[in-house]
Enzyme design. Structure first.
Site, mmCIF file in Angstrom:
data_model
loop_
_atom_site.group_PDB
_atom_site.id
_atom_site.type_symbol
_atom_site.label_atom_id
_atom_site.label_comp_id
_atom_site.label_asym_id
_atom_site.label_seq_id
_atom_site.Cartn_x
_atom_site.Cartn_y
_atom_site.Cartn_z
ATOM 1 N N GLU A 79 -5.791 -6.557 -3.762
ATOM 2 C CA GLU A 79 -5.831 -5.299 -2.839
ATOM 3 C C GLU A 79 -4.966 -5.400 -1.535
ATOM 4 O O GLU A 79 -4.084 -4.913 -1.726
ATOM 5 C CB GLU A 79 -6.753 -4.860 -2.636
ATOM 6 C CG GLU A 79 -7.075 -3.420 -2.123
ATOM 7 C CD GLU A 79 -7.792 -2.924 -1.549
ATOM 8 O OE1 GLU A 79 -7.722 -1.276 -1.079
ATOM 9 O OE2 GLU A 79 -9.115 -3.310 -1.737
ATOM 10 N N ASN A 700 -4.208 -3.236 -10.271
ATOM 11 C CA ASN A 700 -4.580 -3.412 -8.903
ATOM 12 C C ASN A 700 -5.987 -3.137 -8.582
ATOM 13 O O ASN A 700 -6.760 -4.269 -7.991
ATOM 14 C CB ASN A 700 -4.354 -3.166 -7.180
ATOM 15 C CG ASN A 700 -2.598 -3.799 -7.669
ATOM 16 O OD1 ASN A 700 -2.504 -4.791 -7.978
ATOM 17 N ND2 ASN A 700 -1.560 -2.951 -8.032
ATOM 18 N N TYR A 701 -6.158 -2.622 -9.054
ATOM 19 C CA TYR A 701 -7.990 -1.687 -8.717
ATOM 20 C C TYR A 701 -9.020 -2.235 -9.780
ATOM 21 O O TYR A 701 -9.918 -2.862 -10.120
ATOM 22 C CB TYR A 701 -8.321 -0.399 -8.899
ATOM 23 C CG TYR A 701 -8.303 -0.547 -7.072
ATOM 24 C CD1 TYR A 701 -6.066 -0.030 -6.819
ATOM 25 C CD2 TYR A 701 -8.906 -0.486 -5.977
ATOM 26 C CE1 TYR A 701 -5.925 0.112 -4.814
ATOM 27 C CE2 TYR A 701 -8.334 -0.129 -5.188
ATOM 28 C CZ TYR A 701 -7.392 0.090 -3.983
ATOM 29 O OH TYR A 701 -7.034 0.566 -3.078
ATOM 30 N N LEU A 702 -8.626 -2.135 -11.094
ATOM 31 C CA LEU A 702 -9.217 -2.012 -12.872
ATOM 32 C C LEU A 702 -10.020 -3.201 -13.086
ATOM 33 O O LEU A 702 -8.797 -3.745 -12.855
ATOM 34 C CB LEU A 702 -9.032 -0.509 -13.170
ATOM 35 C CG LEU A 702 -8.818 0.122 -12.693
ATOM 36 C CD1 LEU A 702 -8.088 1.536 -13.890
ATOM 37 C CD2 LEU A 702 -9.875 1.199 -12.098
#
Length: 743
Positions: A79, A700-702
């Site tokens: 992140e 970037n998050y999942l």
DNA sequence: AAACTCACTTAGTACTGACACA
DNA sequence: TGTGTCAGTACTAAGTGAGTTT
């Protein structure tokens, strides 16, 4: 020799670490599931080319740790790289500052303390340098031993494969293999990096072998005392009613309860039971009762059955009270304090007595598993904790304070003579951890202490709205953007009444990358309180900063910080949404719409916005034109079909040419319909996506494994979800994820 | 070097509770 | 309203492997 030992030590360390990580990342299940199923699949895919199998096996070994570390890595670094651009530039000043000032300060302090402690005695100081060296050595050894291990494994499996005729020619595979090899190397490097990072991270928490620094609990929960059967329930021996002594009756009841089970017909079981039962009898009973076949447990059995039935027929209220009572027990005994956070205990109940049921033809089946008394139980807890109080009239066998083990209590079981432990939940997952955190901040909302209260509200925002943490920023250096902790009074407006909801807070501020965050949330009255007597440019949370917040979070779970929360919520949302939105029978186009909608939910949660593409109107218009054209085509096709049917009918169904014509027209109509549907779905998708950027969260998050698993499960081609570069980025996930993967 | 011990770690199974269905 | 089914959970037996003892 010494070298060998070291390598072993290294391995042990790593596995220990991985289990730690497992716990942390909540991947325990996923890992186990993935592992077993991948074994399964390598069994079933016997036709699989050598290379692939090899790779798979290698990967499995090499990525065992990776799998665990991956998440952490993601949580801790990704992140930052991709999303915290502006703030990182600021943070770069302090290279260690990963999770906010406080953490680093704390870490620094800790390190300092350790150093001081160690310089206090010189042997320690030297051992420390040795230790670090050893760690490095371990690293090498570990890797090499892993290598040999995986090599062995693969060799073995290749041998196994040799029996199978190779179905795929080797030649084209070679290059693929090489590519894979290169990929592997990359992955390995990454893994090594991560290992180092992790080690550093963990090394701080506990030094060699130490599993905790503080441990407090209430001791185990003992099963209720035996309740003698009422007088009207009889046991008969040789036709005559016999009143058994309490101990003998209890054991008799164990057997009576099992009469429906085929266990009680097995000779071994019966023999073992009878032998142990006689041990519990008084001498009179023993002299009387000599033959199990003459025993009649009928009434006891009936009583038991009636009890079971009664429990089943309880009213809702009764069930509810029972449940609440159980809940109380769990609350009292089911948790312990480990270091600074509450942890769920896996099995806080002492195993009740009964007849041993081994699996399979166990020679000891039917033996009496004795009732455990406090006098059998060793308690393990911190010296300076509240020592658990034994039940009245009892004492513990021993109370010890061994912080190199994780168990809270233990006793020796009488069947195998093995030790049973009361331990923490092996899979105390992030998920449950999150529940705890939620529970706690909901409690904290009412806290008397302003700072606690503010923290709770901030957490609520981070959890519910996925706000960023909001570190302090250098004024004038960058755009004036804020996150949760740096919100100012001017950024929110409270409405007692807005659009039918009471107490609505309206957020309007610029977040990271100066993306406007605008949202209206029904919320509690706390905020009003925080805003009292404040100017618009004052901090909303004047008693709170990110380091306090992160300190709190990491006390709840090591490594947990606000941004981890965000990442976690993103992934869990995707998974939930996918589950909710996907319909089994849907075609690929509908599936993709569902996926994108799930992705969109995440993006909305994380406020990943974008300006509508310049060409948006145009492309929408184009698409609409296409749709219209297709509609016309469909209408035409339909009328043609009608015509063809008519003709076929009028000329009798005998004409095969006309029949095929009808069929052809039918398929044409079908095709048209499909295409139209697809385009319409596409249009919906595009329209919904107008102002939302999916890329950020996707990249970037999942956790990519969620998506990969979903694709595999529903047979959606991966290319529809991930483009080429995304596929490259997530190669590791694509390779290792099985369809049953659960985040 | 075999046997044993300890501390986990995995896993099979029984139970529960929610839910769909008739 | 009962009933079957399925998923999740609790329980605890069984396996593992490092370390220790014989």
């Amino acid at each position: 020799m010494g070298r060998e030992k070291q390598s072993k030590g290294g391995e042990e360390k790593s596995s220990h670490k991985s289990s730690k990580l497992k716990k942390l990342s909540g991947h325990e299940n996923a890992e186990a599931g993935g592992d077993t199923s991948s074994t399964n699949s390598s069994n079933s895919h016997e036709k699989i080319e050598n290379g692939k199998l090899l790779k798979k096996l290698q990967l499995k070994n090499k990525t065992r740790l990776l799998q665990h570390t991956k998440k952490l890595k993601k949580l801790l670094s990704d992140e930052d790289d991709a999303l915290e651009g502006p703030s990182t530039s600021q943070r770069k000043l302090d290279p260690e500052d990963d999770d906010g000032d406080f953490i680093s300060k704390k870490k620094g302090q800790k390190r300092k303390r350790i150093k001081e402690e160690q310089t206090e005695c010189s042997t320690n100081a030297s051992s420390r340098s040795k230790k670090t060296k050893k760690l490095n050595d371990d690293d090498d050894d570990y890797n090499s031993s892993q290598k040999t291990k995986s090599k062995k494994k693969t060799e073995k499996s290749v041998k196994k494969e040799e029996n199978e005729p190779l179905q795929v020619s080797k030649k084209p595979k070679r290059t693929k293999e090489e590519i894979q090899e290169a990929k592997l190397l990359k992955i390995k490097k990454k893994e090594e990096e991560e290992q180092n990072r992790w080690r550093w991270w963990e090394e701080e928490k506990y030094e060699d072998g130490v599993k905790w620094k503080f441990l407090e609990h209430k001791g185990p929960y003992f099963p209720p005392e035996y309740q003698p059967v009422p007088d009207d329930v009889h046991f008969y021996y040789d036709g005559k009613a016999v009143k058994l002594s309490l101990a003998a009756e209890e054991v008799a009841l164990f057997f009576a309860q099992m009469l429906d089970h085929e266990y009680t017909t097995k000779d071994v079981f019966r023999e073992n039971f009878f032998k142990d039962w006689r041990k519990e009898m008084t001498s009179e009973e023993r002299s009387l009762i000599n033959d199990l076949n003459k025993c009649d447990f009928g009434e006891m059995h009936a009583m038991h059955k009636a009890k079971v039935e009664a429990r089943k027929n309880m009213t809702k209220e009764e069930k509810q009270t029972l449940k609440e009572a159980n809940q109380k027990i769990v609350e009292e005994f089911g948790y312990c304090l480990l270091d600074h956070h509450k942890e769920r205990i896996g099995n806080f109940k002492i195993e009740p007595p009964g007849l041993f049921r081994g699996r399979g033809e166990h020679p000891k089946q039917g033996m009496l598993k004795k009732r455990i008394q406090p006098e059998d139980v060793i308690i393990n807890c911190a010296k300076d904790s509240h020592i658990p109080v034994p039940p009245v009239g009892h004492r513990w066998k021993e109370v010890r304070h061994d912080n190199t083990v994780t168990w809270l209590a233990s006793w020796t079981e009488n069947i195998q003579g093995s030790i049973k432990y009361i331990m923490l939940n092996a899979n105390s997952k992030l998920k449950t951890c999150v529940d705890d955190i939620r529970y706690q901040y909901n409690q904290d909302l009412k806290s008397k202490q302003m700072s606690t209260r503010q923290r709770a509200v901030a957490l609520y925002f981070i959890d519910k709205l996925a706000l960023r943490a909001g570190n302090e920023k250098e004024e004038g250096e960058t755009a004036d953007t804020v996150g949760c902790c740096s919100l100012r009074v001017e950024h929110i407006t409270l409405h007692d009444q807005l659009e039918g909801d009471e107490c609505v807070v309206e957020f309007d501020f610029l977040g990271k990358d100066s993306i406007r965050y605008y949202n209206k949330v029904p919320v509690f009255k706390n905020l009003k309180l925080f805003m009292e007597n404040k100017e618009s440019e004052d901090d909303l949370f004047d008693r709170l900063n990110t380091s306090m917040l992160n300190k709190h979070l990491s006390s709840l779970m090591p490594g947990l910080t606000a941004k981890v929360f965000r990442t976690y919520n993103a992934s869990i949302t995707l998974q939930q949404q996918l589950k909710e939105l996907t319909n089994k029978g849907d075609n690929v186009a509908e599936m993709i719409l569902s996926y994108n909608r799930a992705n969109r939910a995440v993006a909305i949660l994380c406020n990943h916005q974008r300006a509508p593409p310049k060409t948006f109107e145009q492309s929408m218009a184009n698409l609409q034109a296409k749709i219209d054209a297709r509609k016309e085509q469909l209408a035409l096709a339909k009328s043609e079909l009608k015509q063809a049917k008519k003709e076929a009918k009028s000329k009798g169904s005998s004409d095969p040419k006309l029949q095929t014509m009808v069929e052809r027209k039918k398929t044409a109509v079908k095709r048209c319909e499909d295409q139209l549907l697809k385009m319409e779905l596409q249009a919906t998708d595009r329209e919904e996506n107008k102002q939302i950027a999916l890329g950020t969260s996707k990249l970037n998050y999942l956790d990519p494994r969620i998506s990969v698993a979903w694709c595999k499960k529903y047979g959606v081609p991966l290319e529809k979800i991930y483009n080429k570069s995304q596929r490259d980025k997530f190669a590791w996930a694509i390779d290792m994820t099985e369809e049953d993967f659960e985040f």
